[in-house]
Write a protein that holds these residues in place. Sequence first.
Motif, PDB file in Angstrom:
ATOM      1  N   THR A  30      -6.956  -3.347  -1.876  1.00  0.00           N
ATOM      2  CA  THR A  30      -5.955  -4.223  -1.279  1.00  0.00           C
ATOM      3  C   THR A  30      -6.392  -5.674  -1.377  1.00  0.00           C
ATOM      4  O   THR A  30      -7.486  -6.035  -0.907  1.00  0.00           O
ATOM      5  CB  THR A  30      -5.733  -3.870   0.204  1.00  0.00           C
ATOM      6  N   LYS A  82       0.848  -1.193   0.000  1.00  0.00           N
ATOM      7  CA  LYS A  82       0.000   0.000   0.000  1.00  0.00           C
ATOM      8  C   LYS A  82       0.883   1.243   0.000  1.00  0.00           C
ATOM      9  O   LYS A  82       1.866   1.336   0.738  1.00  0.00           O
ATOM     10  CB  LYS A  82      -0.908   0.024   1.226  1.00  0.00           C
ATOM     11  N   GLN A  98      -5.238   0.550   6.400  1.00  0.00           N
ATOM     12  CA  GLN A  98      -5.295  -0.109   5.101  1.00  0.00           C
ATOM     13  C   GLN A  98      -6.553   0.295   4.340  1.00  0.00           C
ATOM     14  O   GLN A  98      -6.555   0.335   3.101  1.00  0.00           O
ATOM     15  CB  GLN A  98      -5.269  -1.623   5.303  1.00  0.00           C
TER      16      GLN A  98
END
Length: 595
Positions: free
Chosen positions: A292, A279, A428
Amino acid sequence: MDTLTLTSQSPISRTNSIQSFTVPTSVISSPKATLGSHLARRLVEIGVTDIFSVPGDFNLTLLDHLIDEPGLNVIGCCNELNAGYAADGYARWKGVGACVVTFTVGGLSVLNAIAGAYSENLPLICIVGGPNSNDYGTNRILHHTIGLPDFTQELRCFQTITCFQAVVNNLEDAHEQIDTAISTALRESKPVYISISCNLPAIPHPTFSHEPVPFALNPKSSNQLGLEAAVEAAAKFLNKAVKPVLVGGPKLRVAKANDAFVGLADASGYAFAVMPSAKGQVPEHHPHFIGTYWGAVSTAFCSEIVESADAYLFAGPIFNDYSSVGYSLLIKKEKSIIVEPNRVAIGNGPAFGCVLMKDFLKALAKRLKHNNASYENYHRIFVPNGIPLKPEPKEPLRVNILFQHVQKMLSAETAVIADTGDSWFNCQKLNLPKGCGYEFQMQYGSIGWSVGATLGYAQAVPEKRVLAFIGDGSFQVSAQEISTMLRCGQKTIVFLINNGGYTIEVEIHDGPYNVIKNWNYTGLIDAIHNGEGKCWTTKVFCEEELIEAIATATGPKQDSLCFIEVIVHKDDTSKELLEWGSRVSAANSRPPNPQ
């Protein structure tokens, strides 16, 4: 010869010719041709303008020479572990970092940070002030050792976590050893160890010329026939696929192939995702980015698109138990192309060595038919994530509400640092706008890494405001480096998420050892501040207080280090951590195979 001029914002990159690193003469005008001044010049020449240190009697003279270099800023840290973490964070932006500690007591203390940098493929120069050169080969026992006349304990420890070790205890080959070590760190993108005898840095020697020969690297290149064969096989494999996808991995950084990967995505039209530890390596504002890929805890609808594809290219992946969510990824080798920094493997078929990732991705982009079927399918089935339930007035703050407000803070002028723990999962899910930095340490996963790394990263790129997300358990490991942030005048915003323990461990395997002593964290930071430098602290218990705190941190206190302690319930975690924790727990607790 192509010349690469480094600036404070240009991480080291390789070309297809010999590389020189040049800086203005004014920053390498040390008055004496000494070992210490040579090392300082070399660090500046490769782009290191800040070095993180802890003094000790074996490195004091060396530190004098590093301080004398006008292009180098020596930053004293509270301990060696944090100095190493800071060099790690610094290297993530600058392309190379450095720290300097003293013999054995300092060297063994910095080991954990150097191991983490090794796992993340970061070029880091670890310099240790060593024993007097006259003590080598004698039967003397020195202080800072374990009481044996053997000085190699530290060296032997570093041999497993660095790609080159130089023990400089004479002036005749010091120039060659230092240059070889630095070259190896840059070429291999791994840490190196340099030990320098404490009596040598100040002694002039003819090999340390006043104007040194420009530092040069002869970079690796692809085997041209191997490259052509790999591209031919990969193009045939992908062009016959119906719904191919691309997935970027963390080794994109070490391969310096980020731009080449994006170019491949542009040319192919494929949907593309990143593995969690990649990331921030590729732009999330790209129209075909789908999030992701992290197995069962992936971004919504990302895993479904990746795992249902009939072909997928992984560029620089690391498939460990964490990134595979306890080895539960539903991908098949026969459908995959795995591109390593210098190797390509296609399905169950051929593998091609001596092929650089960057060269391969660039060449492959010219050979693929445009195919946006995977992205069209993603777009067709995608349903946005739900919005968190609106809290009641003064309701205790929930983590999902916190990150809803954090999302609004992100811009090209910010960067996110996430420590090991639930911050991994919450950060995330943030959508990074163009230019927003992002770093975390997933392979090594050392709690407390982020405090030192935030210091180093913020020092490397002062024009960005760093937002650091740290759990209370992680913070207790390395809290004192807030002191160094204040000394450096940094303006980071630290979100200390206080939920009363090691929450990530709780979700893997709970026990009384996961409960920690609660601190008055804002009181601690106020004590560290002690009226010196710009610092502002606050505790928040509800959304109203969070909104006010963010407004203050980004408004009246935008030039200060801001410490926001967020009080949340001990069981308030992301749903991804709950899923991930149970799967990792299952992987950890597998019984022995029958003998």
